[in-house]
Design a protein around this motif. Structure first.
Motif, PDB file in Angstrom:
ATOM      1  N   VAL A 140      57.133  -0.157 -13.939  1.00  0.00           N
ATOM      2  CA  VAL A 140      58.133  -0.278 -15.100  1.00  0.00           C
ATOM      3  C   VAL A 140      57.763   0.408 -16.318  1.00  0.00           C
ATOM      4  N   ASP A 141      58.639   1.302 -17.045  1.00  0.00           N
ATOM      5  CA  ASP A 141      58.461   1.723 -18.396  1.00  0.00           C
ATOM      6  C   ASP A 141      59.536   2.261 -18.937  1.00  0.00           C
ATOM      7  N   PHE A 142      60.110   1.425 -19.872  1.00  0.00           N
ATOM      8  CA  PHE A 142      61.238   1.893 -20.779  1.00  0.00           C
ATOM      9  C   PHE A 142      61.117   1.265 -21.907  1.00  0.00           C
ATOM     10  N   THR A 143      62.007   1.779 -22.988  1.00  0.00           N
ATOM     11  CA  THR A 143      62.104   1.586 -24.213  1.00  0.00           C
ATOM     12  C   THR A 143      63.537   0.901 -24.652  1.00  0.00           C
ATOM     13  N   LEU A 144      63.603  -0.200 -25.428  1.00  0.00           N
ATOM     14  CA  LEU A 144      64.753  -0.608 -25.764  1.00  0.00           C
ATOM     15  C   LEU A 144      64.957  -0.484 -27.300  1.00  0.00           C
ATOM     16  N   ASP A 145      65.908   0.168 -27.913  1.00  0.00           N
ATOM     17  CA  ASP A 145      66.195   0.206 -29.228  1.00  0.00           C
ATOM     18  C   ASP A 145      66.950  -0.959 -29.642  1.00  0.00           C
ATOM     19  N   LEU A 146      66.251  -1.770 -30.390  1.00  0.00           N
ATOM     20  CA  LEU A 146      66.635  -2.946 -31.132  1.00  0.00           C
ATOM     21  C   LEU A 146      67.914  -2.807 -31.992  1.00  0.00           C
ATOM     22  N   SER A 147      68.026  -1.644 -32.517  1.00  0.00           N
ATOM     23  CA  SER A 147      68.927  -1.238 -33.491  1.00  0.00           C
ATOM     24  C   SER A 147      70.455  -1.110 -32.701  1.00  0.00           C
ATOM     25  N   GLN A 148      70.335  -0.971 -31.418  1.00  0.00           N
ATOM     26  CA  GLN A 148      71.664  -0.882 -30.546  1.00  0.00           C
ATOM     27  C   GLN A 148      72.507  -2.096 -30.268  1.00  0.00           C
ATOM     28  N   SER A 149      73.612  -1.983 -30.303  1.00  0.00           N
ATOM     29  CA  SER A 149      74.358  -3.214 -30.029  1.00  0.00           C
ATOM     30  C   SER A 149      73.806  -3.926 -28.482  1.00  0.00           C
ATOM     31  N   ALA A 150      73.648  -2.776 -27.317  1.00  0.00           N
ATOM     32  CA  ALA A 150      73.316  -3.599 -26.160  1.00  0.00           C
ATOM     33  C   ALA A 150      72.143  -4.636 -26.180  1.00  0.00           C
ATOM     34  N   LEU A 155      56.030  -3.540 -29.480  1.00  0.00           N
ATOM     35  CA  LEU A 155      57.115  -3.244 -30.426  1.00  0.00           C
ATOM     36  C   LEU A 155      56.616  -2.255 -31.660  1.00  0.00           C
ATOM     37  N   THR A 156      57.445  -1.187 -31.845  1.00  0.00           N
ATOM     38  CA  THR A 156      57.226   0.016 -32.794  1.00  0.00           C
ATOM     39  C   THR A 156      58.330  -0.034 -33.640  1.00  0.00           C
ATOM     40  N   SER A 162      61.709  -0.086 -31.701  1.00  0.00           N
ATOM     41  CA  SER A 162      61.751   0.428 -30.491  1.00  0.00           C
ATOM     42  C   SER A 162      60.818  -0.716 -29.604  1.00  0.00           C
ATOM     43  N   LEU A 163      61.088  -1.131 -28.493  1.00  0.00           N
ATOM     44  CA  LEU A 163      60.369  -2.292 -27.781  1.00  0.00           C
ATOM     45  C   LEU A 163      59.984  -1.451 -26.603  1.00  0.00           C
ATOM     46  N   ARG A 164      58.734  -1.250 -26.186  1.00  0.00           N
ATOM     47  CA  ARG A 164      58.431  -0.623 -24.850  1.00  0.00           C
ATOM     48  C   ARG A 164      58.094  -1.659 -23.996  1.00  0.00           C
ATOM     49  N   VAL A 165      58.830  -1.670 -22.745  1.00  0.00           N
ATOM     50  CA  VAL A 165      58.269  -2.651 -21.692  1.00  0.00           C
ATOM     51  C   VAL A 165      57.956  -1.935 -20.626  1.00  0.00           C
TER      52      VAL A 165
END
Ligand code: FES
Length: 140
Positions: free
Chosen positions: A41-51, A131-132, A135-138
């Motif tokens: 697993v390696d993905f990044t979630l953009d916390l500024s996105q509504s999703a 968290l950067t 951007s939250l990397r998982v």
């Protein structure tokens, strides 16, 4: 066959049956220290996105790529496999209890994915978070 032979034969048969039964029935059916969930697993979630907006609030969570990412009541991020190890039902995050919960049969898991209540016997796989900015990397 005399009485002594008969008893000797019966004793050996009974021992064989008990041993065979133990082989089938004594095997440990679960290993609570093992985990289950997607690998690599390696993905990044953009916390500024509504999703991903739910992660801006303590107690919020989202699903992504087979992983449930949650923000605890103290504001830290945790991530584990989203699929219950009992019968593959999606778990939810319960911030009031600081745990993951499966509504199908009531299994609960710690924020690290460890089983805290059955019937699940295998832990959820845990992932790292970083968290950067927004951007939250998982990752594994
Ligand atoms: S599917 Fe989760 S407890 Fe049964």
């Amino acid at each position: 066959m005399d009485r002594k032979e008969f008893l000797s034969l019966m004793g050996a048969s009974a021992a064989t049956i008990m041993f065979a039964g133990c082989l089938a029935g004594c095997k440990k059916s679960s290993d609570s220290s093992s985990t289950d969930g997607p690998s690599n697993v390696d993905f990044t979630l953009d916390l500024s996105q509504s999703a991903n907006a739910a992660l801006n609030n303590n107690g919020g969570y989202v699903y992504h790529g087979g992983v449930i990412v949650a923000r605890t009541s103290t504001g830290s991020f945790v991530a584990v496999s989203q699929t219950c190890t009992h019968e593959s039902y999606n778990v939810v995050f319960q911030s009031a209890n600081n745990r993951f919960y499966c509504a199908n049969h009531g299994a609960t898991f710690s924020t690290a994915g460890a089983v805290t209540n059955g019937p699940a016997s295998k832990a959820l796989k845990q992932y790292n978070t970083a968290l950067t900015g927004t951007s939250l990397r998982v990752y594994s």
